[in-house]
Design a protein around this motif. Structure first.
Motif, short mmCIF file in Angstrom:
data_model
loop_
_atom_site.label_atom_id
_atom_site.label_comp_id
_atom_site.label_asym_id
_atom_site.label_seq_id
_atom_site.Cartn_x
_atom_site.Cartn_y
_atom_site.Cartn_z
N GLU A 1 0.80 -1.33 0.37
CA GLU A 1 0.44 0.31 0.11
C GLU A 1 0.91 1.55 0.23
N ALA A 2 2.08 1.12 0.68
CA ALA A 2 2.62 2.46 1.02
C ALA A 2 3.23 2.80 -0.59
N PHE A 3 3.71 2.26 -0.75
CA PHE A 3 4.52 1.70 -2.48
C PHE A 3 3.93 2.65 -3.50
N GLU A 4 3.03 1.83 -3.57
CA GLU A 4 2.06 2.40 -4.56
C GLU A 4 1.42 3.80 -4.04
N PHE A 5 1.53 4.03 -3.43
CA PHE A 5 1.07 5.61 -2.52
C PHE A 5 1.80 6.24 -2.91
N TYR A 6 3.10 5.90 -2.68
CA TYR A 6 4.46 6.53 -3.05
C TYR A 6 4.58 6.82 -4.29
N ALA A 7 4.79 5.89 -5.00
CA ALA A 7 4.61 5.39 -6.79
C ALA A 7 3.73 6.66 -7.52
N ARG A 8 2.49 6.77 -6.54
CA ARG A 8 1.91 8.09 -7.13
C ARG A 8 1.91 9.52 -7.15
N ALA A 9 2.25 9.24 -5.61
CA ALA A 9 3.12 10.79 -5.17
C ALA A 9 4.25 11.53 -5.53
#
Length: 138
Positions: A15-23
């Protein structure tokens, strides 16, 4: 030699890495769950986590890499004593990145102009990762 940030999570690495990829506008290069790599032995002294736990994740943001993994239940401790510093190209990018990472997190130092940068701020994101954002424009 190259230093790379390695972040640990309490079951929320994916979840964190998917969020970081978008952000951050990055690309996930690797996302290996323990269940997908069960034939690969764990490092000495490691305990297994659940099959969905992430053994190794890697995110590329330009020339920068951020890596991460989930820890077995009970082993995660909140991050302290460091931050992930992002030096961005200008004030507009600082505001975009700061706002994206702050969504669901906690602002520690609001983004503002300081003697050394047109935009400087610190926050902890929704996953507890501490970030320092610094605009590099003149």
């Amino acid at each position: 030699m190259k230093a790379i940030v390695q972040l640990e999570f309490d079951g929320r690495c994916r979840e964190a890495f998917e969020f970081y990829a978008r952000a951050l506008g990055g690309e996930i290069k690797v996302m290996n769950a323990l269940g997908e790599t069960k034939d690969v032995p764990l490092p000495p002294g490691s305990r297994p986590a659940g099959a969905e736990s992430i053994r190794f994740a890697q995110l590329a943001i330009g020339d920068t890499l951020i890596q991460g993994n989930d820890l077995p239940p009970g082993e995660y401790r909140p991050k302290q004593g460091f931050n992930v510093a992002l030096h961005v190209r200008d004030k507009a990018e600082a505001h975009r990145v700061f706002g994206a990472l702050a969504d669901g997190g906690r602002v520690e130092t609001p983004l503002s102009e300081v003697a050394w940068s047109s935009a400087f701020g610190m926050l902890k994101d929704r996953f507890g990762t501490p970030w320092l954002i610094l605009s590099m424009d003149e």
